[in-house]
Design a protein around this motif. Structure first.
Motif, PDB file in Angstrom:
ATOM      1  N   PHE A  27       0.818  -1.209   0.000  1.00  0.00           N
ATOM      2  CA  PHE A  27       0.000   0.000   0.000  1.00  0.00           C
ATOM      3  C   PHE A  27       0.858   1.269   0.000  1.00  0.00           C
ATOM      4  O   PHE A  27       0.444   2.305  -0.546  1.00  0.00           O
ATOM      5  N   HIS A  28       2.048   1.182   0.570  1.00  0.00           N
ATOM      6  CA  HIS A  28       2.967   2.325   0.481  1.00  0.00           C
ATOM      7  C   HIS A  28       3.377   2.555  -0.966  1.00  0.00           C
ATOM      8  O   HIS A  28       3.416   3.709  -1.434  1.00  0.00           O
ATOM      9  N   ALA A  29       3.660   1.470  -1.691  1.00  0.00           N
ATOM     10  CA  ALA A  29       4.032   1.595  -3.105  1.00  0.00           C
ATOM     11  C   ALA A  29       2.881   2.182  -3.914  1.00  0.00           C
ATOM     12  O   ALA A  29       3.095   3.008  -4.817  1.00  0.00           O
ATOM     13  N   ILE A  30       1.660   1.767  -3.611  1.00  0.00           N
ATOM     14  CA  ILE A  30       0.498   2.307  -4.314  1.00  0.00           C
ATOM     15  C   ILE A  30       0.338   3.799  -4.032  1.00  0.00           C
ATOM     16  O   ILE A  30       0.083   4.602  -4.934  1.00  0.00           O
ATOM     17  N   LYS A  31       0.534   4.179  -2.775  1.00  0.00           N
ATOM     18  CA  LYS A  31       0.439   5.598  -2.425  1.00  0.00           C
ATOM     19  C   LYS A  31       1.489   6.405  -3.176  1.00  0.00           C
ATOM     20  O   LYS A  31       1.202   7.496  -3.689  1.00  0.00           O
ATOM     21  N   GLN A  32       2.705   5.873  -3.273  1.00  0.00           N
ATOM     22  CA  GLN A  32       3.776   6.585  -3.959  1.00  0.00           C
ATOM     23  C   GLN A  32       3.517   6.682  -5.459  1.00  0.00           C
ATOM     24  O   GLN A  32       3.807   7.702  -6.084  1.00  0.00           O
ATOM     25  N   HIS A  33       2.961   5.619  -6.040  1.00  0.00           N
ATOM     26  CA  HIS A  33       2.792   5.578  -7.500  1.00  0.00           C
ATOM     27  C   HIS A  33       1.516   6.277  -7.957  1.00  0.00           C
ATOM     28  O   HIS A  33       1.535   7.032  -8.936  1.00  0.00           O
ATOM     29  N   TRP A  34       0.402   5.996  -7.286  1.00  0.00           N
ATOM     30  CA  TRP A  34      -0.893   6.521  -7.714  1.00  0.00           C
ATOM     31  C   TRP A  34      -1.423   7.641  -6.817  1.00  0.00           C
ATOM     32  O   TRP A  34      -2.191   8.485  -7.262  1.00  0.00           O
ATOM     33  N   GLY A  35      -1.098   7.568  -5.541  1.00  0.00           N
ATOM     34  CA  GLY A  35      -1.642   8.535  -4.593  1.00  0.00           C
ATOM     35  C   GLY A  35      -3.042   8.211  -4.105  1.00  0.00           C
ATOM     36  O   GLY A  35      -3.551   8.826  -3.177  1.00  0.00           O
ATOM     37  N   ARG A  36      -3.674   7.220  -4.739  1.00  0.00           N
ATOM     38  CA  ARG A  36      -5.031   6.817  -4.349  1.00  0.00           C
ATOM     39  C   ARG A  36      -5.281   5.412  -4.887  1.00  0.00           C
ATOM     40  O   ARG A  36      -4.483   4.882  -5.661  1.00  0.00           O
ATOM     41  N   ILE A  37      -6.389   4.846  -4.491  1.00  0.00           N
ATOM     42  CA  ILE A  37      -6.828   3.568  -5.065  1.00  0.00           C
ATOM     43  C   ILE A  37      -8.343   3.539  -5.062  1.00  0.00           C
ATOM     44  O   ILE A  37      -8.993   4.121  -4.177  1.00  0.00           O
ATOM     45  N   ASP A  38      -8.924   2.891  -6.062  1.00  0.00           N
ATOM     46  CA  ASP A  38     -10.384   2.837  -6.198  1.00  0.00           C
ATOM     47  C   ASP A  38     -10.950   1.448  -5.918  1.00  0.00           C
ATOM     48  O   ASP A  38     -12.097   1.326  -5.488  1.00  0.00           O
ATOM     49  N   ILE A  39     -10.158   0.414  -6.196  1.00  0.00           N
ATOM     50  CA  ILE A  39     -10.645  -0.966  -6.108  1.00  0.00           C
ATOM     51  C   ILE A  39      -9.573  -1.830  -5.458  1.00  0.00           C
ATOM     52  O   ILE A  39      -8.396  -1.745  -5.820  1.00  0.00           O
ATOM     53  N   VAL A  40      -9.987  -2.668  -4.519  1.00  0.00           N
ATOM     54  CA  VAL A  40      -9.095  -3.684  -3.948  1.00  0.00           C
ATOM     55  C   VAL A  40      -9.815  -5.025  -4.004  1.00  0.00           C
ATOM     56  O   VAL A  40     -10.946  -5.146  -3.535  1.00  0.00           O
ATOM     57  N   VAL A  41      -9.159  -6.009  -4.590  1.00  0.00           N
ATOM     58  CA  VAL A  41      -9.698  -7.375  -4.641  1.00  0.00           C
ATOM     59  C   VAL A  41      -8.818  -8.283  -3.794  1.00  0.00           C
ATOM     60  O   VAL A  41      -7.614  -8.395  -4.020  1.00  0.00           O
ATOM     61  N   HIS A  42      -9.435  -8.922  -2.812  1.00  0.00           N
ATOM     62  CA  HIS A  42      -8.765  -9.880  -1.927  1.00  0.00           C
ATOM     63  C   HIS A  42      -9.229 -11.271  -2.358  1.00  0.00           C
ATOM     64  O   HIS A  42     -10.390 -11.634  -2.185  1.00  0.00           O
ATOM     65  N   SER A  43      -8.330 -12.031  -2.960  1.00  0.00           N
ATOM     66  CA  SER A  43      -8.686 -13.364  -3.452  1.00  0.00           C
ATOM     67  C   SER A  43      -7.651 -14.371  -2.980  1.00  0.00           C
ATOM     68  O   SER A  43      -6.993 -15.048  -3.770  1.00  0.00           O
ATOM     69  N   ILE A  44      -7.479 -14.425  -1.676  1.00  0.00           N
ATOM     70  CA  ILE A  44      -6.498 -15.348  -1.081  1.00  0.00           C
ATOM     71  C   ILE A  44      -7.152 -16.130   0.055  1.00  0.00           C
ATOM     72  O   ILE A  44      -7.978 -15.597   0.800  1.00  0.00           O
ATOM     73  N   ALA A  45      -6.795 -17.382   0.152  1.00  0.00           N
ATOM     74  CA  ALA A  45      -7.252 -18.237   1.240  1.00  0.00           C
ATOM     75  C   ALA A  45      -6.223 -19.332   1.432  1.00  0.00           C
ATOM     76  O   ALA A  45      -5.624 -19.808   0.461  1.00  0.00           O
ATOM     77  N   TRP A  46      -6.013 -19.717   2.685  1.00  0.00           N
ATOM     78  CA  TRP A  46      -5.014 -20.753   2.961  1.00  0.00           C
ATOM     79  C   TRP A  46      -5.298 -21.388   4.307  1.00  0.00           C
ATOM     80  O   TRP A  46      -5.772 -20.732   5.231  1.00  0.00           O
ATOM     81  N   ALA A  47      -5.025 -22.675   4.389  1.00  0.00           N
ATOM     82  CA  ALA A  47      -5.050 -23.408   5.655  1.00  0.00           C
ATOM     83  C   ALA A  47      -4.030 -24.528   5.561  1.00  0.00           C
ATOM     84  O   ALA A  47      -3.778 -25.045   4.466  1.00  0.00           O
ATOM     85  N   PRO A  48      -3.418 -24.909   6.662  1.00  0.00           N
ATOM     86  CA  PRO A  48      -2.514 -26.063   6.632  1.00  0.00           C
ATOM     87  C   PRO A  48      -3.242 -27.295   6.108  1.00  0.00           C
ATOM     88  O   PRO A  48      -4.404 -27.523   6.455  1.00  0.00           O
ATOM     89  N   LEU A  49      -2.573 -28.078   5.266  1.00  0.00           N
ATOM     90  CA  LEU A  49      -3.245 -29.213   4.634  1.00  0.00           C
ATOM     91  C   LEU A  49      -3.841 -30.184   5.638  1.00  0.00           C
ATOM     92  O   LEU A  49      -4.936 -30.716   5.428  1.00  0.00           O
ATOM     93  N   ALA A  50      -3.139 -30.428   6.728  1.00  0.00           N
ATOM     94  CA  ALA A  50      -3.652 -31.382   7.716  1.00  0.00           C
ATOM     95  C   ALA A  50      -4.990 -30.920   8.273  1.00  0.00           C
ATOM     96  O   ALA A  50      -5.900 -31.732   8.501  1.00  0.00           O
ATOM     97  N   ASP A  51      -5.124 -29.627   8.489  1.00  0.00           N
ATOM     98  CA  ASP A  51      -6.388 -29.096   9.008  1.00  0.00           C
ATOM     99  C   ASP A  51      -7.436 -28.980   7.916  1.00  0.00           C
ATOM    100  O   ASP A  51      -8.633 -29.175   8.156  1.00  0.00           O
ATOM    101  N   LEU A  52      -7.007 -28.662   6.693  1.00  0.00           N
ATOM    102  CA  LEU A  52      -7.939 -28.530   5.581  1.00  0.00           C
ATOM    103  C   LEU A  52      -8.571 -29.873   5.233  1.00  0.00           C
ATOM    104  O   LEU A  52      -9.757 -29.953   4.907  1.00  0.00           O
ATOM    105  N   HIS A  53      -7.790 -30.938   5.290  1.00  0.00           N
ATOM    106  CA  HIS A  53      -8.282 -32.257   4.897  1.00  0.00           C
ATOM    107  C   HIS A  53      -8.929 -33.036   6.037  1.00  0.00           C
ATOM    108  O   HIS A  53      -9.601 -34.035   5.801  1.00  0.00           O
ATOM    109  N   GLY A  54      -8.726 -32.573   7.262  1.00  0.00           N
ATOM    110  CA  GLY A  54      -9.314 -33.275   8.395  1.00  0.00           C
ATOM    111  C   GLY A  54     -10.675 -32.717   8.770  1.00  0.00           C
ATOM    112  O   GLY A  54     -11.179 -31.777   8.148  1.00  0.00           O
TER     113      GLY A  54
END
Length: 258
Positions: free
Chosen positions: A79-106
């Motif tokens: 976000f610091h890089a975005i502030k330096q380059h654009w000075g603003r932002i209009d859209i943020v997409v969060h498309s990340i998910a993760w869990a340890p495999l042992a917990d995901l499969h159990g």
């Protein structure tokens, strides 16, 4: 790819979660670019960069930055890089998910406290952190989008641990929409039907999930990453200026079936 008639001309977008050309996040980034937005991308680590760099080049991304939300300081650096380059932002997409495999499969019943907390931090709280960092860069409003799934509110076999995590994400969307609404910032969860992505490959019996979704959905079809991208783009346009706090299903109607 057809142009929907919508426009994001002049918009500045950050899309987090592109792993390769099959990623839902890539569908969003590609559609945003086609509608006139400038799109910044992130990649998880050096191993992932060779898969993301060609995609960034394809859309002439002005920023391509490393981001592992579990590493202290990396999200703030983006976000610091975005502030330096654009000075603003209009859209943020969060498309990340993760869990340890042992917990995901159990079973959820058997999930470890550490695995549950890690999954919640990466898959849910990181979106809250993104909202906090994006807020001062959205003085004239903007749109925050997170990716959910039907397993957030119905039991989907083999989804286990991620069900409660996505439920927390959807609840966070509602509270963020309430808190940030006065600033003109809209917040949504997108809930696509099953799509064959790298993340989905970690789920057991995923082929059966795909088949069931296609057979039981009213339109008897499967969505693709561009379908999600177009839905996301609409929510980021002025046409959706009074829509916020929602869970938008892109699943050929599968979610309405008993």
């Amino acid at each position: 790819m057809e142009n929907s008639g919508l426009s994001l001309a002049g918009a500045k977008a950050l899309v987090v979660g592109v792993a390769n050309a099959h990623s839902i996040a890539w569908g969003c980034a590609r559609v945003f670019h086609s509608l006139g937005a400038e799109v910044a991308l992130t990649y998880l680590n050096d191993k992932a960069r060779p898969f993301v760099q060609p995609l960034a080049d394809e859309i002439a991304a002005p920023l391509l930055m490393p981001l592992d939300v579990s590493e202290p300081g990396q999200l703030e650096a983006v976000f610091h890089a975005i502030k330096q380059h654009w000075g603003r932002i209009d859209i943020v997409v969060h498309s990340i998910a993760w869990a340890p495999l042992a917990d995901l499969h159990g079973r959820l019943t058997d999930s470890s406290a550490s695995g549950f907390l890690q999954a919640m931090d990466v898959s849910c709280h990181s979106f809250v952190r993104m909202a906090r960092l994006a807020e001062p860069l959205m003085p004239e409003g903007g749109t925050l989008l997170a990716m959910s799934y039907l397993g957030a509110n119905k039991v989907v076999p083999n989804y286990q641990l991620m069900g409660p995590v996505k439920a927390a994400l959807e609840a966070s969307v509602r509270y963020l929409a309430y808190e940030l609404g006065p600033m003109g910032i809209r917040v949504h969860a997108l809930s696509p039907g099953p799509i064959r992505t790298r993340a989905a490959s970690g789920l057991q019996d995923f082929d059966e999930l795909l088949y069931d979704a296609m057979q039981r959905s009213p339109e008897q079809d499967l969505v693709d990453i561009d379908d999600v991208g177009h839905a996301a783009a609409y929510l980021c346009t002025p046409a959706a200026r009074l829509i916020t706090g929602s869970v938008q299903y892109i699943d050929a109607g599968h979610h309405i079936m008993a």
